[in-house]
Design a protein around this motif. Structure first.
Motif, PDB file in Angstrom:
ATOM      1  N   LYS A  56     -10.951   8.580  18.938  1.00  0.00           N
ATOM      2  CA  LYS A  56      -9.902   8.575  18.072  1.00  0.00           C
ATOM      3  C   LYS A  56      -9.338   7.118  17.504  1.00  0.00           C
ATOM      4  O   LYS A  56      -8.968   7.106  16.360  1.00  0.00           O
ATOM      5  CB  LYS A  56      -8.824   9.332  18.650  1.00  0.00           C
ATOM      6  N   GLY A  57      -9.573   6.130  18.378  1.00  0.00           N
ATOM      7  CA  GLY A  57      -9.544   4.845  17.680  1.00  0.00           C
ATOM      8  C   GLY A  57     -10.158   4.576  16.580  1.00  0.00           C
ATOM      9  O   GLY A  57      -9.631   3.823  15.869  1.00  0.00           O
ATOM     10  N   LEU A  58     -11.401   4.758  16.490  1.00  0.00           N
ATOM     11  CA  LEU A  58     -12.507   4.692  15.437  1.00  0.00           C
ATOM     12  C   LEU A  58     -12.026   5.491  14.057  1.00  0.00           C
ATOM     13  O   LEU A  58     -11.996   4.936  13.101  1.00  0.00           O
ATOM     14  CB  LEU A  58     -13.771   4.850  15.784  1.00  0.00           C
ATOM     15  N   TYR A  59     -11.509   6.577  14.445  1.00  0.00           N
ATOM     16  CA  TYR A  59     -11.083   7.326  13.419  1.00  0.00           C
ATOM     17  C   TYR A  59      -9.672   6.689  12.788  1.00  0.00           C
ATOM     18  O   TYR A  59      -9.322   6.692  11.519  1.00  0.00           O
ATOM     19  CB  TYR A  59     -10.594   8.890  13.690  1.00  0.00           C
ATOM     20  N   LEU A  60      -8.823   6.134  13.659  1.00  0.00           N
ATOM     21  CA  LEU A  60      -7.633   5.615  13.172  1.00  0.00           C
ATOM     22  C   LEU A  60      -8.051   4.405  12.187  1.00  0.00           C
ATOM     23  O   LEU A  60      -7.450   3.866  11.352  1.00  0.00           O
ATOM     24  CB  LEU A  60      -6.736   5.085  14.251  1.00  0.00           C
ATOM     25  N   ILE A  61      -8.968   3.422  12.810  1.00  0.00           N
ATOM     26  CA  ILE A  61      -9.568   2.312  12.176  1.00  0.00           C
ATOM     27  C   ILE A  61     -10.014   2.846  10.599  1.00  0.00           C
ATOM     28  O   ILE A  61      -9.705   2.260   9.589  1.00  0.00           O
ATOM     29  CB  ILE A  61     -10.769   1.635  12.780  1.00  0.00           C
ATOM     30  N   GLY A  62     -10.655   4.132  10.616  1.00  0.00           N
ATOM     31  CA  GLY A  62     -11.012   4.381   9.366  1.00  0.00           C
ATOM     32  C   GLY A  62     -10.038   4.889   8.436  1.00  0.00           C
ATOM     33  O   GLY A  62      -9.977   4.653   7.251  1.00  0.00           O
ATOM     34  N   PHE A  63      -8.903   5.519   8.973  1.00  0.00           N
ATOM     35  CA  PHE A  63      -7.780   5.982   8.154  1.00  0.00           C
ATOM     36  C   PHE A  63      -7.007   4.641   7.834  1.00  0.00           C
ATOM     37  O   PHE A  63      -6.495   4.560   6.528  1.00  0.00           O
ATOM     38  CB  PHE A  63      -6.794   7.006   9.055  1.00  0.00           C
ATOM     39  N   LEU A  64      -7.020   3.618   8.559  1.00  0.00           N
ATOM     40  CA  LEU A  64      -6.419   2.348   8.181  1.00  0.00           C
ATOM     41  C   LEU A  64      -7.007   1.839   7.131  1.00  0.00           C
ATOM     42  O   LEU A  64      -6.446   1.281   6.032  1.00  0.00           O
ATOM     43  CB  LEU A  64      -6.228   1.460   9.434  1.00  0.00           C
ATOM     44  N   LEU A  65      -8.438   1.863   7.084  1.00  0.00           N
ATOM     45  CA  LEU A  65      -9.223   1.012   6.095  1.00  0.00           C
ATOM     46  C   LEU A  65      -9.212   1.948   4.910  1.00  0.00           C
ATOM     47  O   LEU A  65      -9.163   1.462   3.564  1.00  0.00           O
ATOM     48  CB  LEU A  65     -10.644   1.029   6.501  1.00  0.00           C
ATOM     49  N   LEU A  66      -9.121   3.204   4.990  1.00  0.00           N
ATOM     50  CA  LEU A  66      -8.713   4.195   3.692  1.00  0.00           C
ATOM     51  C   LEU A  66      -7.354   3.856   3.199  1.00  0.00           C
ATOM     52  O   LEU A  66      -7.284   3.643   1.919  1.00  0.00           O
ATOM     53  CB  LEU A  66      -8.791   5.748   4.229  1.00  0.00           C
ATOM     54  N   THR A  67      -6.514   3.742   4.107  1.00  0.00           N
ATOM     55  CA  THR A  67      -5.225   3.275   3.408  1.00  0.00           C
ATOM     56  C   THR A  67      -5.058   2.228   2.687  1.00  0.00           C
ATOM     57  O   THR A  67      -4.734   1.740   1.420  1.00  0.00           O
ATOM     58  CB  THR A  67      -4.051   3.243   4.486  1.00  0.00           C
ATOM     59  N   PHE A  68      -5.797   1.093   3.123  1.00  0.00           N
ATOM     60  CA  PHE A  68      -5.845  -0.170   2.628  1.00  0.00           C
ATOM     61  C   PHE A  68      -6.851  -0.066   1.376  1.00  0.00           C
ATOM     62  O   PHE A  68      -6.349  -0.507   0.388  1.00  0.00           O
ATOM     63  CB  PHE A  68      -6.668  -1.225   3.349  1.00  0.00           C
ATOM     64  N   ALA A  69      -7.773   0.570   1.247  1.00  0.00           N
ATOM     65  CA  ALA A  69      -8.615   0.785   0.084  1.00  0.00           C
ATOM     66  C   ALA A  69      -8.140   1.317  -0.890  1.00  0.00           C
ATOM     67  O   ALA A  69      -8.129   0.990  -1.971  1.00  0.00           O
ATOM     68  CB  ALA A  69     -10.062   1.601   0.581  1.00  0.00           C
ATOM     69  N   ILE A  70      -7.388   2.491  -0.776  1.00  0.00           N
ATOM     70  CA  ILE A  70      -6.803   3.324  -1.916  1.00  0.00           C
ATOM     71  C   ILE A  70      -5.386   2.422  -2.344  1.00  0.00           C
ATOM     72  O   ILE A  70      -5.185   2.302  -3.577  1.00  0.00           O
ATOM     73  CB  ILE A  70      -6.208   4.535  -1.276  1.00  0.00           C
ATOM     74  N   ALA A  71      -4.876   1.985  -1.546  1.00  0.00           N
ATOM     75  CA  ALA A  71      -3.673   0.945  -2.033  1.00  0.00           C
ATOM     76  C   ALA A  71      -4.167  -0.233  -2.849  1.00  0.00           C
ATOM     77  O   ALA A  71      -3.793  -0.529  -4.016  1.00  0.00           O
ATOM     78  CB  ALA A  71      -2.931   0.260  -0.844  1.00  0.00           C
ATOM     79  N   ASP A  72      -5.316  -0.974  -2.427  1.00  0.00           N
ATOM     80  CA  ASP A  72      -5.999  -1.848  -3.169  1.00  0.00           C
ATOM     81  C   ASP A  72      -6.432  -1.428  -4.308  1.00  0.00           C
ATOM     82  O   ASP A  72      -6.346  -2.233  -5.501  1.00  0.00           O
ATOM     83  CB  ASP A  72      -6.741  -2.822  -2.380  1.00  0.00           C
ATOM     84  N   PHE A  73      -7.092  -0.524  -4.348  1.00  0.00           N
ATOM     85  CA  PHE A  73      -7.789  -0.014  -5.672  1.00  0.00           C
ATOM     86  C   PHE A  73      -6.831   0.462  -6.805  1.00  0.00           C
ATOM     87  O   PHE A  73      -6.864  -0.054  -7.839  1.00  0.00           O
ATOM     88  CB  PHE A  73      -8.764   1.229  -5.334  1.00  0.00           C
ATOM     89  N   THR A  74      -5.983   1.017  -6.073  1.00  0.00           N
ATOM     90  CA  THR A  74      -4.895   1.710  -7.175  1.00  0.00           C
ATOM     91  C   THR A  74      -4.075   0.410  -7.858  1.00  0.00           C
ATOM     92  O   THR A  74      -3.828   0.497  -9.140  1.00  0.00           O
ATOM     93  CB  THR A  74      -3.890   2.424  -6.532  1.00  0.00           C
ATOM     94  N   SER A  75      -3.586  -0.520  -6.909  1.00  0.00           N
ATOM     95  CA  SER A  75      -2.979  -1.550  -7.622  1.00  0.00           C
ATOM     96  C   SER A  75      -3.801  -2.292  -8.446  1.00  0.00           C
ATOM     97  O   SER A  75      -3.319  -2.741  -9.576  1.00  0.00           O
ATOM     98  CB  SER A  75      -2.358  -2.434  -6.486  1.00  0.00           C
ATOM     99  N   ALA A  76      -4.937  -2.992  -7.851  1.00  0.00           N
ATOM    100  CA  ALA A  76      -5.724  -3.899  -8.531  1.00  0.00           C
ATOM    101  C   ALA A  76      -6.597  -3.369  -9.719  1.00  0.00           C
ATOM    102  O   ALA A  76      -6.867  -3.949 -10.759  1.00  0.00           O
ATOM    103  CB  ALA A  76      -6.680  -4.703  -7.657  1.00  0.00           C
ATOM    104  N   SER A  77      -7.141  -2.184  -9.552  1.00  0.00           N
ATOM    105  CA  SER A  77      -8.177  -1.648 -10.366  1.00  0.00           C
ATOM    106  C   SER A  77      -7.616  -0.641 -11.431  1.00  0.00           C
ATOM    107  O   SER A  77      -8.078  -0.235 -12.272  1.00  0.00           O
ATOM    108  CB  SER A  77      -9.342  -1.059  -9.775  1.00  0.00           C
ATOM    109  N   ILE A  78      -6.300   0.000 -11.165  1.00  0.00           N
ATOM    110  CA  ILE A  78      -5.879   1.003 -11.941  1.00  0.00           C
ATOM    111  C   ILE A  78      -4.429   0.251 -12.715  1.00  0.00           C
ATOM    112  O   ILE A  78      -4.492   0.122 -13.921  1.00  0.00           O
ATOM    113  CB  ILE A  78      -5.541   2.121 -11.263  1.00  0.00           C
ATOM    114  N   ALA A 115       1.877  -6.722  -1.864  1.00  0.00           N
ATOM    115  CA  ALA A 115       2.761  -6.006  -1.542  1.00  0.00           C
ATOM    116  C   ALA A 115       2.307  -4.380  -1.209  1.00  0.00           C
ATOM    117  O   ALA A 115       2.805  -3.798  -0.328  1.00  0.00           O
ATOM    118  CB  ALA A 115       3.994  -5.816  -2.610  1.00  0.00           C
ATOM    119  N   THR A 116       1.400  -3.928  -2.179  1.00  0.00           N
ATOM    120  CA  THR A 116       1.097  -2.625  -2.105  1.00  0.00           C
ATOM    121  C   THR A 116       0.442  -2.343  -0.781  1.00  0.00           C
ATOM    122  O   THR A 116       0.549  -1.434   0.039  1.00  0.00           O
ATOM    123  CB  THR A 116       0.122  -2.529  -3.313  1.00  0.00           C
ATOM    124  N   ASN A 117      -0.687  -3.372  -0.401  1.00  0.00           N
ATOM    125  CA  ASN A 117      -1.485  -3.088   0.673  1.00  0.00           C
ATOM    126  C   ASN A 117      -0.625  -3.310   1.894  1.00  0.00           C
ATOM    127  O   ASN A 117      -0.943  -2.389   2.885  1.00  0.00           O
ATOM    128  CB  ASN A 117      -2.438  -4.189   0.672  1.00  0.00           C
TER     129      ASN A 117
END
Length: 190
Positions: A56-78, A115-117
């Protein structure tokens, strides 16, 4: 109305960036916005997730990375390409009024990706661990707020940039934390 808000934003920027300027903040604030400064914390989270929660820790890391990726993409690329707001350090109308402590860069200012990330990660951690360990709430919010404040202090962002980035990140963090809870629960969840 918009012009008044932007004028207030500039005045608040000058107050934070120049008015609060002091040798201690000049030394530490550039560090607070540097990802390498936070690398030990990120490494600790990865190790903790795996040690404490195994698969489940690996899944948590995946969700944490997903959180970062969506935040960064939304702020920087959109959002940044749509608004194209100049950073204070690149705005000729602000020349001579800025205490620039780091390299200005060429990117846009609205919204602050830092700030977003950081607020996205913070709210993800709060949503995931806040009930089990209430101290995570204050620690995460203070961490994200200090990183965001540092963005203004060093001269890279206006206060509205970090405020809106923080709100966007908080929304993303809450949504991904809620998604994570629908996929799996952690031991000790209530």
């Amino acid at each position: 109305m918009i012009d008044q808000l932007l004028n207030l934003d500039r005045k608040l920027f000058i107050f934070i960036n120049s008015g609060l300027s002091n040798s201690m903040f000049d030394l530490i604030m550039p560090w607070f916005r540097n990802p390498l400064f936070w690398a030990p914390l990120y490494l600790f989270m990865i190790i903790f997730f795996i040690k404490e929660y195994k698969i489940k820790g690996l899944y948590l890391i995946g969700f944490l990375l997903l959180t970062f990726a969506i935040a960064d993409f939304t702020s920087a690329s959109i959002i940044k390409p749509v608004f194209q707001r100049l950073r204070p350090c690149n705005d000729v109308s602000m020349a001579g009024q800025i205490n620039l402590l780091v390299n200005c860069g060429k990117g846009f200012s609205f919204v602050s990706s830092h700030a977003t990330n950081h607020f996205a990660i913070s709210l993800f951690l709060i949503g995931t661990f806040g009930k089990r360990w209430p101290w995570v709430i204050a620690a995460s919010l203070i961490w994200a707020a200090v990183v965001s404040f540092a963005q203004v202090y060093v001269g890279l962002h206006y206060p509205i940039d970090v405020l809106c980035g923080g709100l966007l990140g908080a929304l993303i963090g809450v949504l991904i934390s809620s998604l994570q809870k629908t996929v799996f629960t952690l031991d000790g969840d209530y």
